[in-house]
Design a protein around this motif. Structure first.
Motif, short mmCIF file in Angstrom:
data_model
loop_
_atom_site.label_atom_id
_atom_site.label_comp_id
_atom_site.label_asym_id
_atom_site.label_seq_id
_atom_site.Cartn_x
_atom_site.Cartn_y
_atom_site.Cartn_z
N VAL A 38 0.75 -1.00 0.17
CA VAL A 38 -0.24 0.07 -0.40
C VAL A 38 0.60 1.60 -0.11
O VAL A 38 1.92 1.29 0.47
N ALA A 41 -2.04 7.92 -0.02
CA ALA A 41 -2.55 9.04 -0.32
C ALA A 41 -1.91 10.81 -0.22
O ALA A 41 -1.84 11.58 -0.48
N ARG A 55 -3.24 7.24 5.02
CA ARG A 55 -5.07 7.05 3.64
C ARG A 55 -3.89 5.93 2.90
O ARG A 55 -3.62 6.74 1.57
N LYS A 57 -3.70 3.10 -0.07
CA LYS A 57 -3.87 3.27 -1.51
C LYS A 57 -3.30 1.91 -2.43
O LYS A 57 -1.95 1.83 -1.66
#
Length: 59
Positions: A38, A41, A55, A57
């Motif tokens: 991951v 962001a 955050r 992603k």
């Protein structure tokens, strides 16, 4: 920090990569980034697990 870049989990923020790096906890960071899945962001840090980022992603 803009609202968009705020951590949605402030109670766990001390465990996120951006805070570990700011505190220069390099030994803790090494084991959390060896197989990243991951990316944050907010800051662009990569980590193995989403709980290590503000955050996350998928990469």
């Amino acid at each position: 920090m803009s609202k968009q870049n705020e951590c949605p989990e402030p109670e766990a923020h001390h465990l996120h990569m951006c805070q570990l790096k700011a505190k220069e906890m390099h030994k803790d960071i090494e084991k959390l980034v060896d197989k990243p899945t991951v990316v944050c962001a907010n800051c662009g840090f990569r980590a193995n697990k989403p709980e290590n980022l503000c955050r996350p992603k998928p990469i």
